[in-house]
Design a protein around this motif. Structure first.
Motif, PDB file in Angstrom:
ATOM      1  N   ARG A 100       0.822  -1.222   0.000  1.00  0.00           N
ATOM      2  CA  ARG A 100       0.000   0.000   0.000  1.00  0.00           C
ATOM      3  C   ARG A 100       0.853   1.267   0.000  1.00  0.00           C
ATOM      4  N   SER A 101       2.106   1.138   0.386  1.00  0.00           N
ATOM      5  CA  SER A 101       2.986   2.304   0.465  1.00  0.00           C
ATOM      6  C   SER A 101       3.623   2.665  -0.863  1.00  0.00           C
ATOM      7  N   TYR A 102       3.428   1.828  -1.872  1.00  0.00           N
ATOM      8  CA  TYR A 102       4.103   2.027  -3.146  1.00  0.00           C
ATOM      9  C   TYR A 102       3.156   2.629  -4.173  1.00  0.00           C
ATOM     10  N   THR A 103       3.678   3.634  -4.858  1.00  0.00           N
ATOM     11  CA  THR A 103       2.872   4.418  -5.786  1.00  0.00           C
ATOM     12  C   THR A 103       2.921   3.896  -7.216  1.00  0.00           C
ATOM     13  N   TYR A 104       4.115   3.515  -7.644  1.00  0.00           N
ATOM     14  CA  TYR A 104       4.304   3.150  -9.044  1.00  0.00           C
ATOM     15  C   TYR A 104       4.478   1.636  -9.171  1.00  0.00           C
ATOM     16  N   TRP A 105       3.770   1.054 -10.132  1.00  0.00           N
ATOM     17  CA  TRP A 105       3.761  -0.402 -10.302  1.00  0.00           C
ATOM     18  C   TRP A 105       3.936  -0.781 -11.764  1.00  0.00           C
ATOM     19  N   GLY A 106       4.619  -1.901 -11.974  1.00  0.00           N
ATOM     20  CA  GLY A 106       4.638  -2.504 -13.291  1.00  0.00           C
ATOM     21  C   GLY A 106       3.398  -3.357 -13.481  1.00  0.00           C
ATOM     22  N   LYS A 107       3.274  -3.954 -14.654  1.00  0.00           N
ATOM     23  CA  LYS A 107       2.093  -4.767 -14.953  1.00  0.00           C
ATOM     24  C   LYS A 107       2.244  -6.207 -14.509  1.00  0.00           C
ATOM     25  N   GLY A 108       3.427  -6.596 -14.123  1.00  0.00           N
ATOM     26  CA  GLY A 108       3.630  -7.927 -13.589  1.00  0.00           C
ATOM     27  C   GLY A 108       4.128  -8.930 -14.604  1.00  0.00           C
ATOM     28  N   THR A 109       4.746  -9.993 -14.085  1.00  0.00           N
ATOM     29  CA  THR A 109       5.202 -11.095 -14.913  1.00  0.00           C
ATOM     30  C   THR A 109       4.892 -12.398 -14.178  1.00  0.00           C
ATOM     31  N   GLN A 110       4.392 -13.375 -14.912  1.00  0.00           N
ATOM     32  CA  GLN A 110       3.943 -14.628 -14.316  1.00  0.00           C
ATOM     33  C   GLN A 110       5.120 -15.562 -14.076  1.00  0.00           C
ATOM     34  N   VAL A 111       5.143 -16.150 -12.895  1.00  0.00           N
ATOM     35  CA  VAL A 111       6.107 -17.201 -12.563  1.00  0.00           C
ATOM     36  C   VAL A 111       5.314 -18.433 -12.155  1.00  0.00           C
ATOM     37  N   THR A 112       5.617 -19.555 -12.801  1.00  0.00           N
ATOM     38  CA  THR A 112       4.941 -20.801 -12.498  1.00  0.00           C
ATOM     39  C   THR A 112       5.980 -21.844 -12.143  1.00  0.00           C
ATOM     40  N   VAL A 113       5.829 -22.441 -10.970  1.00  0.00           N
ATOM     41  CA  VAL A 113       6.761 -23.466 -10.498  1.00  0.00           C
ATOM     42  C   VAL A 113       5.986 -24.767 -10.347  1.00  0.00           C
ATOM     43  N   SER A 114       6.460 -25.808 -11.004  1.00  0.00           N
ATOM     44  CA  SER A 114       5.739 -27.086 -10.949  1.00  0.00           C
ATOM     45  C   SER A 114       6.638 -28.216 -10.471  1.00  0.00           C
TER      46      SER A 114
END
Length: 125
Positions: A111-125
């Motif tokens: 909640r303290s962070y203003t700027y965000w990227g769109k994210g990247t998926q990590v999948t571990v199987s």
């Protein structure tokens, strides 16, 4: 306008490693707080590691301490997250975030962070 772009996500087997990078442009030059967070399906966004750019002070969540390393790459102007010994429960969307530094330790709450990227998926199987 601040733009953060994550890369490096993908699929990996348990016990494997991945390195995520966040292209942050000018934000890697200034004394800002930057961090990596993740959101697992059905869960709140959680902090993983934060870094104070001005002095490289780091804070890690207990769940990743000893396995993940946050660092700033001065050559590429990126914020990186080296992830080792990955577990299936590490599967999530991983986000890079940034926040101006106001003194003291960098906050860990998303909640303290203003700027965000769109994210990247990590999948571990």
């Amino acid at each position: 306008d601040v733009q953060l772009v994550e890369s490096g996500g993908g699929s990996v087997q348990a016990g494997g490693s991945l390195t995520l990078s966040c292209a942050a442009g000018r934000y890697t030059y200034k004394r800002n707080c930057m961090g990596w967070f993740r959101q697992r399906p059905g869960k709140d966004r959680e902090d993983l590691a934060v870094l104070w750019i001005g002095g490289a002070t780091t804070t890690y969540a207990d769940s990743v301490k000893g396995r993940f390393t946050i660092s700033k790459d001065n050559t590429k102007n990126t914020l990186d997250l080296q992830m080792n010994s990955l577990k299936p429960e590490d599967s999530a969307v991983y986000y890079c975030a940034a926040q101006p530094w106001f003194g003291g330790r960098c906050p860990t709450s998303p909640r303290s962070y203003t700027y965000w990227g769109k994210g990247t998926q990590v999948t571990v199987s």
